[in-house]
Every structure is written in structure tokens, then in C-alpha cells.
Design a protein around this motif. Structure first.
Motif, mmCIF file in Angstrom:
data_model
loop_
_atom_site.group_PDB
_atom_site.id
_atom_site.type_symbol
_atom_site.label_atom_id
_atom_site.label_comp_id
_atom_site.label_asym_id
_atom_site.label_seq_id
_atom_site.Cartn_x
_atom_site.Cartn_y
_atom_site.Cartn_z
ATOM 1 N N MET A 154 22.305 -11.926 -39.035
ATOM 2 C CA MET A 154 21.871 -12.265 -37.693
ATOM 3 C C MET A 154 22.121 -13.758 -37.467
ATOM 4 N N ALA A 155 22.622 -14.090 -36.324
ATOM 5 C CA ALA A 155 22.863 -15.486 -35.972
ATOM 6 C C ALA A 155 21.533 -16.206 -35.787
ATOM 7 N N ARG A 156 21.521 -17.465 -36.104
ATOM 8 C CA ARG A 156 20.314 -18.273 -35.972
ATOM 9 C C ARG A 156 20.481 -19.208 -34.778
ATOM 10 N N LYS A 157 19.382 -19.536 -34.134
ATOM 11 C CA LYS A 157 19.374 -20.412 -32.961
ATOM 12 C C LYS A 157 18.387 -21.537 -33.217
ATOM 13 N N ASN A 158 18.849 -22.765 -33.111
ATOM 14 C CA ASN A 158 17.943 -23.909 -33.208
ATOM 15 C C ASN A 158 17.176 -24.039 -31.900
ATOM 16 N N ILE A 159 15.867 -24.232 -32.021
ATOM 17 C CA ILE A 159 15.039 -24.448 -30.836
ATOM 18 C C ILE A 159 14.199 -25.703 -31.057
ATOM 19 N N ASN A 160 13.702 -26.232 -29.990
ATOM 20 C CA ASN A 160 12.818 -27.384 -30.065
ATOM 21 C C ASN A 160 11.531 -27.002 -29.348
ATOM 22 N N THR A 161 10.422 -27.104 -30.053
ATOM 23 C CA THR A 161 9.139 -26.761 -29.459
ATOM 24 C C THR A 161 8.068 -27.653 -30.070
ATOM 25 N N LEU A 173 2.997 -19.452 -50.725
ATOM 26 C CA LEU A 173 3.800 -18.230 -50.779
ATOM 27 C C LEU A 173 5.218 -18.477 -51.303
ATOM 28 N N LYS A 174 5.515 -19.734 -51.597
ATOM 29 C CA LYS A 174 6.847 -20.129 -52.075
ATOM 30 C C LYS A 174 7.941 -19.683 -51.111
ATOM 31 N N THR A 175 7.699 -19.979 -49.844
ATOM 32 C CA THR A 175 8.661 -19.692 -48.785
ATOM 33 C C THR A 175 8.742 -20.940 -47.913
ATOM 34 N N ASN A 176 9.367 -20.845 -46.776
ATOM 35 C CA ASN A 176 9.397 -22.027 -45.908
ATOM 36 C C ASN A 176 8.655 -21.754 -44.601
ATOM 37 N N ALA A 177 8.237 -22.826 -43.967
ATOM 38 C CA ALA A 177 7.439 -22.721 -42.752
ATOM 39 C C ALA A 177 8.201 -21.985 -41.655
ATOM 40 N N ASN A 178 9.494 -22.199 -41.560
ATOM 41 C CA ASN A 178 10.287 -21.546 -40.523
ATOM 42 C C ASN A 178 10.197 -20.025 -40.640
ATOM 43 N N ASP A 179 10.268 -19.512 -41.868
ATOM 44 C CA ASP A 179 10.181 -18.060 -42.055
ATOM 45 C C ASP A 179 8.825 -17.522 -41.604
ATOM 46 N N LEU A 180 7.769 -18.261 -41.876
ATOM 47 C CA LEU A 180 6.441 -17.820 -41.447
ATOM 48 C C LEU A 180 6.300 -17.864 -39.928
ATOM 49 N N ILE A 181 6.842 -18.890 -39.311
ATOM 50 C CA ILE A 181 6.792 -18.991 -37.850
ATOM 51 C C ILE A 181 7.573 -17.839 -37.231
ATOM 52 N N GLU A 182 8.742 -17.550 -37.782
ATOM 53 C CA GLU A 182 9.553 -16.437 -37.273
ATOM 54 C C GLU A 182 8.821 -15.108 -37.454
ATOM 55 N N GLU A 183 8.179 -14.919 -38.607
ATOM 56 C CA GLU A 183 7.400 -13.698 -38.840
ATOM 57 C C GLU A 183 6.280 -13.563 -37.808
ATOM 58 N N GLY A 184 5.628 -14.672 -37.501
ATOM 59 C CA GLY A 184 4.564 -14.653 -36.501
ATOM 60 C C GLY A 184 5.077 -14.304 -35.118
#
Length: 52
Positions: free
Chosen positions: A1-8, A25-36
Motif C-alpha cells: 500500500m502506498a504511504r502518504k505523508n500528512i501534517n497534523t 510494544l517495540k513498534t513505532n508511534a506512526n503504526d499505533l496512530i494508523e491503527e487508531g
């Protein structure tokens, strides 16, 4: 899947909690934000389906 940079902006305390959880969780914040974000989309899709 293509990724899109956003600013928020996020609440600073919320982002701190996300970063701490990501470390635990040994993951990154971006993955958690995307999951949310996915969770919110599914939540409102279900509400929309129940109202029809």
C-alpha cells in the motif's frame, strides 16, 4: 500500500503516551496512530450500518 505523508497536530500528552506505548510494544508511534485511525473508521462504519 502506498504511504502518504500528512501534517497534523496532536495533544502533547496524548502523543507522549503513544510514544511510551510504542516503546513498550517495540513498534513505532506512526503504526499505533494508523491503527487508531483504522479503529475509528471501523467504529463509525458499524454505527452507520446499524442506523440503516
Amino acid at each position: 500500500m502506498a504511504r502518504k505523508n500528512i501534517n497534523t497536530t496532536l495533544d502533547e500528552d496524548l502523543y507522549t503516551e503513544i510514544k511510551i506505548l510504542a516503546i513498550k510494544l517495540k513498534t513505532n508511534a506512526n503504526d499505533l496512530i494508523e491503527e487508531g485511525m483504522k479503529y475509528v473508521i471501523e467504529k463509525y462504519k458499524k454505527q452507520d450500518n446499524n442506523s440503516q
